[in-house]
Design an enzyme around this catalytic site. Structure first.
Site, short mmCIF file in Angstrom:
data_model
loop_
_atom_site.label_atom_id
_atom_site.label_comp_id
_atom_site.label_asym_id
_atom_site.label_seq_id
_atom_site.Cartn_x
_atom_site.Cartn_y
_atom_site.Cartn_z
N LYS A 44 -27.50 -2.93 -24.94
CA LYS A 44 -26.25 -2.28 -24.50
C LYS A 44 -26.11 -2.30 -22.99
O LYS A 44 -25.11 -1.85 -22.43
CB LYS A 44 -26.22 -0.81 -24.98
CG LYS A 44 -26.13 -0.65 -26.48
CD LYS A 44 -25.64 0.71 -26.93
CE LYS A 44 -26.39 1.88 -26.44
NZ LYS A 44 -25.93 3.16 -27.03
N LYS A 46 -27.97 -0.51 -20.97
CA LYS A 46 -28.21 0.86 -20.47
C LYS A 46 -29.69 1.04 -20.21
O LYS A 46 -30.53 0.73 -21.04
CB LYS A 46 -27.78 1.87 -21.54
CG LYS A 46 -26.28 2.08 -21.60
CD LYS A 46 -25.98 3.37 -22.36
CE LYS A 46 -24.64 3.92 -21.95
NZ LYS A 46 -24.34 5.23 -22.53
N1 C2G Z 1 -19.49 11.46 -24.75
C1 C2G Z 1 -18.45 12.38 -24.60
N2 C2G Z 1 -18.15 12.84 -23.37
C2 C2G Z 1 -18.85 12.43 -22.29
C3 C2G Z 1 -19.92 11.51 -22.44
C4 C2G Z 1 -20.22 11.04 -23.69
O1 C2G Z 1 -17.80 12.77 -25.58
N3 C2G Z 1 -18.49 12.91 -21.05
C5 C2G Z 1 -19.79 10.97 -26.10
C6 C2G Z 1 -19.56 9.47 -26.25
O2 C2G Z 1 -18.17 9.21 -26.49
C7 C2G Z 1 -20.42 9.15 -27.46
C8 C2G Z 1 -21.59 10.14 -27.32
O3 C2G Z 1 -21.16 11.15 -26.39
O4 C2G Z 1 -19.70 9.43 -28.66
C9 C2G Z 1 -22.85 9.49 -26.81
O5 C2G Z 1 -22.53 8.86 -25.59
P1 C2G Z 1 -23.62 7.81 -25.00
O6 C2G Z 1 -24.96 8.41 -25.04
O7 C2G Z 1 -23.06 7.28 -23.71
O8 C2G Z 1 -23.59 6.66 -26.10
P2 C2G Z 1 -22.92 5.22 -26.01
O9 C2G Z 1 -23.54 4.43 -24.92
O10 C2G Z 1 -21.47 5.44 -26.01
O11 C2G Z 1 -23.44 4.54 -27.37
O12 C2G Z 1 -23.15 2.37 -31.56
C10 C2G Z 1 -22.56 3.31 -30.69
C11 C2G Z 1 -23.31 3.39 -29.38
O13 C2G Z 1 -24.69 3.65 -29.60
C12 C2G Z 1 -22.69 4.46 -28.51
#
Ligand code: C2G
Length: 130
Positions: A44, A46
């Site tokens: 990803k 990350k």
């Molecule tokens: N999120 C949120 N508000 C934020 C930050 C994150 O609502 N300010 C939500 C994201 O939309 C996601 C969840 O928290 O639904 C997890 O975010 P991340 O850890 O950044 O995950 P991500 O990189 O989006 O990975 O297959 C799907 C992926 O694994 C998602």
């Protein structure tokens, strides 16, 4: 029992993560989190601060989370939904529309992201305030 699933890296847990977990759980009775493995995070693009095991321990301590399973790749969601009899898939609105193909297997709900916070913002702010 209505089972909900959501996925993510959940590194450096912050209130945006808590808000999505809280609202995901509020839409059902049992919340499963598909937690991105360290290897999948590399795919990803990350670089998580905490390892998978550390992020799993933290998530399991959150009262909205009932179960944590590893997320190894983009393609496992359908199998996870079927194997765990999931009724609802939830993601933050930054993913709006990206997982609509799952509507064939369960409800799909995108919830508004929490504005003003992200793991990358935390890292940047800490760097700037040094
Ligand atoms: N999120 C949120 N508000 C934020 C930050 C994150 O609502 N300010 C939500 C994201 O939309 C996601 C969840 O928290 O639904 C997890 O975010 P991340 O850890 O950044 O995950 P991500 O990189 O989006 O990975 O297959 C799907 C992926 O694994 C998602």
């Amino acid at each position: 029992m209505k089972k909900v699933i959501t996925y993510g890296t959940f590194d450096l847990i912050h209130h945006g993560h808590i808000n999505i977990l809280k609202r995901a759980k509020a839409n059902g009775d049992y919340l499963i989190v598909g937690l991105s493995s360290d290897e999948f995070n590399e795919i990803k693009g990350k670089a998580a601060y905490h390892s998978y095991e550390e992020r799993k321990l933290i998530l399991e301590a959150i009262k909205y989370v009932d179960e944590v399973i590893p997320e190894h790749n983009w393609g496992q969601k359908i199998q996870d939904i079927q194997k765990n009899n999931v009724n609802l898939f939830v993601m933050g609105s930054d993913w709006e529309g990206k997982f609509d193909e799952l509507k064939e297997y369960c409800e799909v709900l995108y919830l508004p992201r929490t504005e003003g916070i992200s793991t990358s913002k935390i890292k940047a702010d800490l760097l700037n305030n040094q």
